[in-house]
Design an enzyme around this catalytic site. Structure first.
Site, PDB file in Angstrom:
ATOM      1  N   TYR A 138      26.173  30.979 103.473  1.00 43.67           N
ATOM      2  CA  TYR A 138      25.364  29.878 102.945  1.00 43.67           C
ATOM      3  C   TYR A 138      24.635  29.104 104.039  1.00 43.67           C
ATOM      4  O   TYR A 138      23.762  28.293 103.740  1.00 43.67           O
ATOM      5  CB  TYR A 138      26.241  28.914 102.140  1.00 43.67           C
ATOM      6  N   LYS A 190      39.183  38.898 104.430  1.00 52.92           N
ATOM      7  CA  LYS A 190      39.030  40.355 104.419  1.00 52.92           C
ATOM      8  C   LYS A 190      39.258  40.836 105.854  1.00 52.92           C
ATOM      9  O   LYS A 190      38.339  41.312 106.526  1.00 52.92           O
ATOM     10  CB  LYS A 190      37.615  40.692 103.889  1.00 52.92           C
ATOM     11  N   ASP A 224      39.446  41.013  97.644  1.00 52.06           N
ATOM     12  CA  ASP A 224      39.380  41.932  96.494  1.00 52.06           C
ATOM     13  C   ASP A 224      40.719  41.963  95.753  1.00 52.06           C
ATOM     14  O   ASP A 224      40.781  41.900  94.531  1.00 52.06           O
ATOM     15  CB  ASP A 224      38.927  43.344  96.925  1.00 52.06           C
ATOM     16  N   ASP A 248      32.910  31.237  96.291  1.00 52.19           N
ATOM     17  CA  ASP A 248      31.969  31.151  95.173  1.00 52.19           C
ATOM     18  C   ASP A 248      32.343  32.179  94.112  1.00 52.19           C
ATOM     19  O   ASP A 248      32.406  31.879  92.917  1.00 52.19           O
ATOM     20  CB  ASP A 248      30.549  31.409  95.689  1.00 52.19           C
ATOM     21  N   ASP A 252      34.335  31.675  90.030  1.00 53.61           N
ATOM     22  CA  ASP A 252      33.805  32.027  88.707  1.00 53.61           C
ATOM     23  C   ASP A 252      34.869  32.802  87.932  1.00 53.61           C
ATOM     24  O   ASP A 252      35.058  32.602  86.731  1.00 53.61           O
ATOM     25  CB  ASP A 252      32.520  32.868  88.818  1.00 53.61           C
TER      26      ASP A 252
HETATM   27  C1  IPM Z   1      28.286  27.109  92.634  1.00 56.17           C
HETATM   28  C2  IPM Z   1      26.942  27.712  92.426  1.00 56.17           C
HETATM   29  C3  IPM Z   1      26.121  27.499  93.680  1.00 56.17           C
HETATM   30  C4  IPM Z   1      26.849  28.196  94.820  1.00 56.17           C
HETATM   31  C5  IPM Z   1      24.656  27.965  93.594  1.00 56.17           C
HETATM   32  C6  IPM Z   1      23.946  27.364  92.396  1.00 56.17           C
HETATM   33  C7  IPM Z   1      23.897  27.685  94.851  1.00 56.17           C
HETATM   34  O1  IPM Z   1      27.046  29.042  92.103  1.00 56.17           O
HETATM   35  O2  IPM Z   1      28.373  25.873  92.755  1.00 56.17           O
HETATM   36  O3  IPM Z   1      29.279  27.845  92.666  1.00 56.17           O
HETATM   37  O4  IPM Z   1      26.619  29.378  95.050  1.00 56.17           O
HETATM   38  O5  IPM Z   1      27.648  27.535  95.471  1.00 56.17           O
HETATM   39 MN    MN Z   2      29.075  29.745  91.966  1.00 54.64          MN
END
Ligand code: IPM
Ligand code: MN
Length: 355
Positions: A138, A190, A224, A248, A252
């Site tokens: 990032y 990793k 992983d 990140d 999710d």
């Molecule tokens: C998150 C989002 C952001 C990230 C994006 C929108 C830049 O996916 O907050 O997880 O990758 O951090």
């Molecule tokens: Mn994200």
């Protein structure tokens, strides 16, 4: 603890304003119970403002935000704006500009919420991801050569500094100690492939842990394999610490494990500065203005803010109200499937939390 807090509110795009409104409603309701006040100041930064003015983040934006006690963010992302402009120009610019070096993402299944993981319940799904939030891929280091040609080269470099890694790892150890669950911190990396970056993380992890956190058990999982364990044995985890990009991705997955984006909240934290709290999910433009989006993630992010401001009682009231609503009222966390509208869910939580 103060008696009044100045909160900067960035509703953002799509359904962001709707969910933030409910968080503010809940904050006002609990505050009055404790005789506290919040002073909310709105900033209209986001896709619409960018389209109208060409400005993503005003030049003095970061300095302005530094004057607040905390920031509440709705969502960033607009269907008419090219991907990357708002994400990098606003969300990441705020994270970097305010040095939010921690992205704290709890993964907690509340009673009554269904998880796609078979045979797992609230006692199994309760861990916290500490994601590094200012470095790695990032950091934006890289470039193109011969762009658009058959000989194109694209390089994107993951930056990991000793200082950045160490402050994140220290925060995670402290958090794990305070959380007091299994007193286990898992480093996610990793090491079998990233023999420079993950190696730095691993050395710092053990060095800091050995010297200053002998009470915390140190564990390690490849990223992983972490995805596999999060689905197969989520109960193994207490606190995880991870670099930015891997964090990140696994958060999710974590959001789904805890029942969906509707309830997944996070904090962009600078322990020495001004932090920003947000739902993990995006702006969900197709649901804009329909009163169907789930505001719980935004409400939970406000509770995280209160916790960091030292307002534990208020934070607990909100969390308890969310638990109560999930167990007794809300049918499903998905947009349009809750059995209530966005505003009605906000009313439920506000009323219950201020009892
Ligand atoms: C998150 C989002 C952001 C990230 C994006 C929108 C830049 O996916 O907050 O997880 O990758 O951090
Ligand atoms: Mn994200």
């Amino acid at each position: 603890m103060a008696s009044s807090y100045k909160i900067a509110v960035l509703p953002g795009d799509g359904t962001g304003p709707e969910v933030v409104d409910e968080a503010l409603k809940v904050l006002k309701a609990v505050a009055s119970k404790y005789g506290k006040t919040f002073e909310f100041t709105d900033f209209n930064w986001g896709g619409e403002n960018y389209k109208a003015t060409g400005v993503v983040l005003p030049e003095d934006g970061i300095e302005t935000l530094k004057k607040y006690d905390a920031i509440l963010l709705g969502a960033i992302g607009h269907p008419d704006v090219k991907p990357g402009i708002l994400e990098k120009g606003l969300l990441l610019a705020l994270r970097f500009g305010l040095d939010h070096y921690i992205n704290l993402r709890p993964v907690k299944l509340y009673p009554g919420v269904s998880t796609p993981i078979k045979d797992k319940g609230p006692e199994d799904i309760d861990f916290v991801v500490v994601r590094e939030n200012t470095e790695g891929l990032y950091a934006g280091s890289g470039g193109n050569l011969k762009k658009g040609t058959a000989d194109e080269v694209a390089i994107q470099t993951s930056i990991n500094t000793r200082k950045g890694v160490e402050r994140c790892i220290r925060y995670a150890f402290e958090y794990c100690r305070k959380r007091d669950k299994n007193k286990t911190l898992t480093l996610v990396a990793k090491t079998n492939v990233l023999t420079y970056a993950s190696d730095l993380w691993e050395r710092v992890f053990h060095e800091v842990g050995k010297a200053d956190y002998p009470d915390i058990k140190r564990d390690y999982a490849h990223v992983d394999a972490t995805c596999m364990w999060m689905v197969k044995n989520p109960e193994w985890f207490d606190v995880l610490v991870v670099e930015n990009m891997f964090g990140d991705i696994i958060t999710d997955l974590g959001a789904m494990v805890q029942g969906g984006m509707g309830i997944a909240a996070g904090g962009n934290i600078n322990p020495e500065g001004v932090s920003m709290y947000e739902p993990i999910g995006g702006s969900a433009p197709k649901y804009t203005g329909l009163n169907v989006i789930n505001p719980l993630a935004s409400i939970c992010s406000a509770a995280m803010m209160l916790e960091d401001l030292g307002e534990t009682a208020m934070a607990t009231d909100i969390e308890d109200a969310v638990k109560w609503a999930c167990a007794n009222k809300i049918k499903n966390l998905g947009a349009g499937k809750m059995g209530y509208g966005t505003r009605e869910v906000g009313d439920l939580i506000a009323e219950q939390a201020s009892r």
